[in-house]
Design a protein around this motif. Structure first.
Motif, PDB file in Angstrom:
ATOM      1  N   ALA A  96      -2.949   3.669  -1.905  1.00  0.00           N
ATOM      2  CA  ALA A  96      -3.882   3.829  -0.789  1.00  0.00           C
ATOM      3  C   ALA A  96      -4.505   5.212  -0.764  1.00  0.00           C
ATOM      4  O   ALA A  96      -5.622   5.394  -0.276  1.00  0.00           O
ATOM      5  N   GLY A  97      -3.772   6.217  -1.261  1.00  0.00           N
ATOM      6  CA  GLY A  97      -4.283   7.575  -1.259  1.00  0.00           C
ATOM      7  C   GLY A  97      -3.280   8.564  -1.807  1.00  0.00           C
ATOM      8  O   GLY A  97      -2.145   8.204  -2.139  1.00  0.00           O
ATOM      9  N   GLU A  98      -3.703   9.824  -1.905  1.00  0.00           N
ATOM     10  CA  GLU A  98      -2.868  10.907  -2.411  1.00  0.00           C
ATOM     11  C   GLU A  98      -2.967  12.105  -1.478  1.00  0.00           C
ATOM     12  O   GLU A  98      -4.034  12.380  -0.920  1.00  0.00           O
ATOM     13  N   ALA A  99      -1.860  12.820  -1.325  1.00  0.00           N
ATOM     14  CA  ALA A  99      -1.834  14.041  -0.512  1.00  0.00           C
ATOM     15  C   ALA A  99      -1.142  15.144  -1.291  1.00  0.00           C
ATOM     16  O   ALA A  99      -0.147  14.906  -1.980  1.00  0.00           O
ATOM     17  N   ALA A 100      -1.670  16.371  -1.177  1.00  0.00           N
ATOM     18  CA  ALA A 100      -1.138  17.512  -1.917  1.00  0.00           C
ATOM     19  C   ALA A 100      -0.221  18.382  -1.077  1.00  0.00           C
ATOM     20  O   ALA A 100       0.366  19.338  -1.594  1.00  0.00           O
ATOM     21  N   ARG A 122       0.848  -1.198   0.000  1.00  0.00           N
ATOM     22  CA  ARG A 122       0.000   0.000   0.000  1.00  0.00           C
ATOM     23  C   ARG A 122       0.884   1.249   0.000  1.00  0.00           C
ATOM     24  O   ARG A 122       1.755   1.401   0.867  1.00  0.00           O
ATOM     25  N   VAL A 123       0.637   2.129  -0.978  1.00  0.00           N
ATOM     26  CA  VAL A 123       1.489   3.302  -1.175  1.00  0.00           C
ATOM     27  C   VAL A 123       0.670   4.580  -1.045  1.00  0.00           C
ATOM     28  O   VAL A 123      -0.448   4.676  -1.570  1.00  0.00           O
ATOM     29  N   LEU A 124       1.240   5.553  -0.348  1.00  0.00           N
ATOM     30  CA  LEU A 124       0.662   6.888  -0.268  1.00  0.00           C
ATOM     31  C   LEU A 124       1.514   7.819  -1.126  1.00  0.00           C
ATOM     32  O   LEU A 124       2.733   7.893  -0.949  1.00  0.00           O
ATOM     33  N   LEU A 125       0.878   8.539  -2.065  1.00  0.00           N
ATOM     34  CA  LEU A 125       1.570   9.457  -2.965  1.00  0.00           C
ATOM     35  C   LEU A 125       1.458  10.875  -2.413  1.00  0.00           C
ATOM     36  O   LEU A 125       0.349  11.360  -2.162  1.00  0.00           O
ATOM     37  N   VAL A 126       2.602  11.540  -2.233  1.00  0.00           N
ATOM     38  CA  VAL A 126       2.600  12.881  -1.648  1.00  0.00           C
ATOM     39  C   VAL A 126       3.368  13.829  -2.563  1.00  0.00           C
ATOM     40  O   VAL A 126       4.594  13.749  -2.686  1.00  0.00           O
TER      41      VAL A 126
END
Length: 217
Positions: A30-34, A3-7
């Motif tokens: 898993a999700g993205e953050a800006a 599971r990867v979170l992209l930031v």
């Protein structure tokens, strides 16, 4: 499944990373953050295995975001994505707990491999990023350290060989193959090097190898 979170504060960059990750059946986004603040919140809620972290973002930069994520979830693996404009931020990111460093213009296959290596407990990095980390480390040395780092007397010849290959960016399996050892034995040597040198992770060991002239980088 990893599971990867992209930031990253650039939507196009996140979209490209998402497409790349979703093309691999072993990786799940898993999700993205800006920004860094959003990254900290999502890391707590989504519990990713690996975070692909940009360094320069509004509200909270990647260095402080990494520090907060690891304070709350120390098992999270953070791989920093860098550009050449990030040089002054690389060593602080290492000190904040990042386990790997990859140039943003890396080949897609290299990025996916970095995600998998990070999830497996290793420290992926681009060799040219390592060179920049070494420069940061040398510039930040205290005056008493001007003679440069040295290996402790207790480091064995085999550990020295392993250290040199860490400096070349090799994974445990690659080191094992090169030295005709078992992967478990390589892990034992890496742990021994950390204990004897006081370096807290594989990236710091790789930096030491380059500083000592053991690496071919």
């Amino acid at each position: 499944m990893i599971r990867v979170l992209l930031v990253d504060d650039q939507p196009l960059v996140r979209a490209g990373l998402r497409m790349l990750c979703e093309a691999d059946e072993l990786v799940e986004v898993a999700g993205e953050a800006a920004d860094g603040e959003q990254a900290v919140r999502l890391a707590e809620r989504l519990t990713p295995d690996v975070v692909l972290m940009d360094l320069r973002m509004p509200r909270l930069d990647g260095i402080e975001a990494s520090r907060r994520i690891l304070r709350n979830r120390p098992s999270t693996r953070i791989v920093v994505l860098t550009t050449f404009d990030d040089d002054d931020h690389l060593y602080p990111a290492l000190e904040a707990g990042a386990c790997g460093f990859l140039a943003k213009d890396a080949e897609p296959a290299d990025l996916l491999l970095a995600v998998k290596r990070a999830a497996a407990g290793e420290s992926p990095f681009s060799p040219r990023v390592l060179d920049r980390l070494v420069s940061q480390a040398l510039r930040g040395r205290e005056p008493r350290d001007q003679a440069g780092p040295r290996l402790p007397d207790g480091v064995t010849d085999r550990e020295r060989e392993v250290l040199a290959l860490l400096g070349d960016g090799l994974a445990n399996a690659e080191i094992a193959q090169r030295l005709n050892l078992g992967v478990t034995t390589v892990k034992t040597h890496v742990a021994g090097l950390m204990g004897k040198t006081g370096r807290g992770n594989r990236v710091q060991l790789a930096i030491l190898a380059v500083q000592l002239g053991l690496s071919s980088c």
